[in-house]
Scaffold this motif. Sequence first.
Motif, PDB file in Angstrom:
ATOM      1  N   ASP A  15      41.579  46.012  42.417  1.00 33.07           N
ATOM      2  CA  ASP A  15      42.185  46.786  41.378  1.00 33.07           C
ATOM      3  C   ASP A  15      41.238  47.646  41.738  1.00 33.07           C
ATOM      4  OD1 ASP A  15      44.340  44.551  41.149  1.00 33.07           O
ATOM      5  OD2 ASP A  15      43.240  43.610  38.995  1.00 33.07           O
ATOM      6  N   PRO A  16      42.063  48.917  41.370  1.00 31.44           N
ATOM      7  CA  PRO A  16      41.176  50.537  41.590  1.00 31.44           C
ATOM      8  C   PRO A  16      40.119  50.632  40.477  1.00 31.44           C
ATOM      9  CG  PRO A  16      43.540  50.677  41.762  1.00 31.44           C
ATOM     10  CD  PRO A  16      43.644  49.296  41.624  1.00 31.44           C
ATOM     11  N   GLU A  17      40.979  49.677  39.339  1.00 30.54           N
ATOM     12  CA  GLU A  17      39.595  49.998  37.840  1.00 30.54           C
ATOM     13  C   GLU A  17      39.004  49.197  38.156  1.00 30.54           C
ATOM     14  OE1 GLU A  17      43.138  48.822  37.842  1.00 30.54           O
ATOM     15  OE2 GLU A  17      44.113  50.372  37.260  1.00 30.54           O
ATOM     16  N   VAL A  18      39.157  47.904  38.360  1.00 31.20           N
ATOM     17  CA  VAL A  18      37.299  46.762  38.940  1.00 31.20           C
ATOM     18  C   VAL A  18      36.457  47.475  40.163  1.00 31.20           C
ATOM     19  CG1 VAL A  18      37.100  44.164  39.559  1.00 31.20           C
ATOM     20  CG2 VAL A  18      39.136  44.830  38.254  1.00 31.20           C
ATOM     21  N   MET A  19      37.344  48.070  41.141  1.00 27.25           N
ATOM     22  CA  MET A  19      37.115  48.763  42.296  1.00 27.25           C
ATOM     23  C   MET A  19      35.574  49.665  41.156  1.00 27.25           C
ATOM     24  SD  MET A  19      35.974  48.084  45.378  1.00 27.25           S
ATOM     25  CE  MET A  19      34.684  49.306  45.858  1.00 27.25           C
ATOM     26  N   GLN A  20      36.256  50.888  40.505  1.00 28.41           N
ATOM     27  CA  GLN A  20      35.726  51.727  40.052  1.00 28.41           C
ATOM     28  C   GLN A  20      34.272  51.530  38.939  1.00 28.41           C
ATOM     29  OE1 GLN A  20      36.498  54.987  40.273  1.00 28.41           O
ATOM     30  NE2 GLN A  20      34.429  55.692  39.620  1.00 28.41           N
ATOM     31  N   MET A  21      34.931  50.606  38.425  1.00 27.87           N
ATOM     32  CA  MET A  21      33.133  49.453  37.144  1.00 27.87           C
ATOM     33  C   MET A  21      32.794  49.155  38.259  1.00 27.87           C
ATOM     34  SD  MET A  21      36.240  47.463  34.427  1.00 27.87           S
ATOM     35  CE  MET A  21      35.612  46.598  34.980  1.00 27.87           C
ATOM     36  N   LEU A  22      33.322  48.267  39.505  1.00 26.87           N
ATOM     37  CA  LEU A  22      31.637  47.751  39.956  1.00 26.87           C
ATOM     38  C   LEU A  22      30.933  49.308  40.978  1.00 26.87           C
ATOM     39  CD1 LEU A  22      30.331  45.776  41.762  1.00 26.87           C
ATOM     40  CD2 LEU A  22      32.303  45.929  43.492  1.00 26.87           C
ATOM     41  N   ALA A  23      31.596  50.248  40.870  1.00 26.92           N
ATOM     42  CA  ALA A  23      30.839  51.488  42.236  1.00 26.92           C
ATOM     43  C   ALA A  23      29.684  52.022  40.857  1.00 26.92           C
ATOM     44  CB  ALA A  23      31.703  52.350  42.700  1.00 26.92           C
ATOM     45  N   GLU A  24      30.518  51.947  39.110  1.00 26.21           N
ATOM     46  CA  GLU A  24      29.888  53.025  38.811  1.00 26.21           C
ATOM     47  C   GLU A  24      28.968  51.951  37.928  1.00 26.21           C
ATOM     48  OE1 GLU A  24      32.658  53.526  35.204  1.00 26.21           O
ATOM     49  OE2 GLU A  24      33.125  55.333  36.507  1.00 26.21           O
ATOM     50  N   PHE A  25      28.652  50.258  37.814  1.00 26.24           N
ATOM     51  CA  PHE A  25      27.843  49.982  37.869  1.00 26.24           C
ATOM     52  C   PHE A  25      26.714  49.100  38.510  1.00 26.24           C
ATOM     53  CE2 PHE A  25      25.323  45.280  37.380  1.00 26.24           C
ATOM     54  CZ  PHE A  25      25.332  45.711  35.981  1.00 26.24           C
ATOM     55  N   ALA A  26      27.056  49.247  39.398  1.00 25.66           N
ATOM     56  CA  ALA A  26      26.245  48.938  40.497  1.00 25.66           C
ATOM     57  C   ALA A  26      25.348  50.569  41.028  1.00 25.66           C
ATOM     58  CB  ALA A  26      26.886  49.089  42.354  1.00 25.66           C
ATOM     59  N   VAL A  36      26.057  43.452  43.575  1.00 23.15           N
ATOM     60  CA  VAL A  36      25.923  42.854  42.153  1.00 23.15           C
ATOM     61  C   VAL A  36      27.400  42.232  42.169  1.00 23.15           C
ATOM     62  CG1 VAL A  36      26.993  44.037  40.373  1.00 23.15           C
ATOM     63  CG2 VAL A  36      25.570  45.640  41.916  1.00 23.15           C
ATOM     64  N   ALA A  37      28.322  42.024  43.113  1.00 25.00           N
ATOM     65  CA  ALA A  37      29.705  41.448  43.727  1.00 25.00           C
ATOM     66  C   ALA A  37      28.813  39.968  43.843  1.00 25.00           C
ATOM     67  CB  ALA A  37      30.267  41.869  45.044  1.00 25.00           C
ATOM     68  N   GLU A  38      27.897  39.757  44.247  1.00 23.31           N
ATOM     69  CA  GLU A  38      27.560  39.097  44.553  1.00 23.31           C
ATOM     70  C   GLU A  38      26.988  38.115  43.369  1.00 23.31           C
ATOM     71  OE1 GLU A  38      23.699  36.487  47.491  1.00 23.31           O
ATOM     72  OE2 GLU A  38      24.503  38.579  48.216  1.00 23.31           O
ATOM     73  N   ALA A  39      25.929  38.702  42.990  1.00 22.07           N
ATOM     74  CA  ALA A  39      25.509  38.080  41.714  1.00 22.07           C
ATOM     75  C   ALA A  39      26.837  37.832  40.466  1.00 22.07           C
ATOM     76  CB  ALA A  39      24.179  39.237  41.219  1.00 22.07           C
ATOM     77  N   ALA A  40      27.860  38.441  40.491  1.00 23.22           N
ATOM     78  CA  ALA A  40      28.659  38.511  39.614  1.00 23.22           C
ATOM     79  C   ALA A  40      29.708  37.298  40.243  1.00 23.22           C
ATOM     80  CB  ALA A  40      29.866  39.717  39.399  1.00 23.22           C
ATOM     81  N   ILE A  41      29.593  36.938  41.107  1.00 17.56           N
ATOM     82  CA  ILE A  41      30.432  35.702  41.775  1.00 17.56           C
ATOM     83  C   ILE A  41      29.570  34.471  41.531  1.00 17.56           C
ATOM     84  CG2 ILE A  41      31.272  34.194  43.606  1.00 17.56           C
ATOM     85  CD1 ILE A  41      31.886  37.401  45.407  1.00 17.56           C
ATOM     86  N   ALA A  42      28.436  34.652  42.113  1.00 15.12           N
ATOM     87  CA  ALA A  42      27.443  33.579  41.498  1.00 15.12           C
ATOM     88  C   ALA A  42      27.551  33.464  40.056  1.00 15.12           C
ATOM     89  CB  ALA A  42      25.702  33.648  41.652  1.00 15.12           C
ATOM     90  N   SER A  43      27.297  34.016  39.264  1.00 17.39           N
ATOM     91  CA  SER A  43      26.816  33.597  37.642  1.00 17.39           C
ATOM     92  C   SER A  43      29.130  33.244  37.385  1.00 17.39           C
ATOM     93  CB  SER A  43      26.895  35.313  36.781  1.00 17.39           C
ATOM     94  OG  SER A  43      27.332  35.208  35.332  1.00 17.39           O
ATOM     95  N   PHE A  44      29.213  33.541  37.910  1.00 19.46           N
ATOM     96  CA  PHE A  44      30.890  32.944  37.853  1.00 19.46           C
ATOM     97  C   PHE A  44      31.256  31.626  38.118  1.00 19.46           C
ATOM     98  CE2 PHE A  44      35.525  31.833  38.384  1.00 19.46           C
ATOM     99  CZ  PHE A  44      36.431  33.156  37.015  1.00 19.46           C
TER     100      PHE A  44
END
Length: 142
Positions: A15-26, A36-44
């Motif tokens: 979703d655009p909101e999730v993509m924006q949050m990912l970009a800002e966090f990174a 960041v996405a790899e770490a989040a998926i591994a954690s999940f």
Amino acid sequence: MTSSRKKSKISVYLDPEVMQMLAEFAARRDRSQSMVAEAAIASFLSPDDTERREAVLARRLDQIDRRITRLERDVGISVESLAVFIRFWLATTPALPDPAAKAARAKAGERYEAFVSALGRRLAQGPKLRQEVSEDVDGVGS
């Protein structure tokens, strides 16, 4: 030497909101979005993460349960104390004749204000009644 494993590429739709949050966090962490996405998926997907969260939640619920138990005890002490005081006061205080009752009501306002001030000081400084009661009860058995 070390062998490097080649990472697999995937495509995901966000979703655009999730993509924006990912970009800002990174950007805040100065890391790549892929990392960041790899770490989040591994954690999940990590079973330890679920167990760890469950353990933290269980500890918090236990703390809340203990606090509620103490709160119930303290409220019970307060209610019983008030009931004992009211019974004692009603049993020992005679009714006043009409002229004296008016003067007593006027004096009662002053006494009430003094009571509220004393209560405020006591709540601010302590000791609390529940501490005194538990000390008295512990001292009785000795």
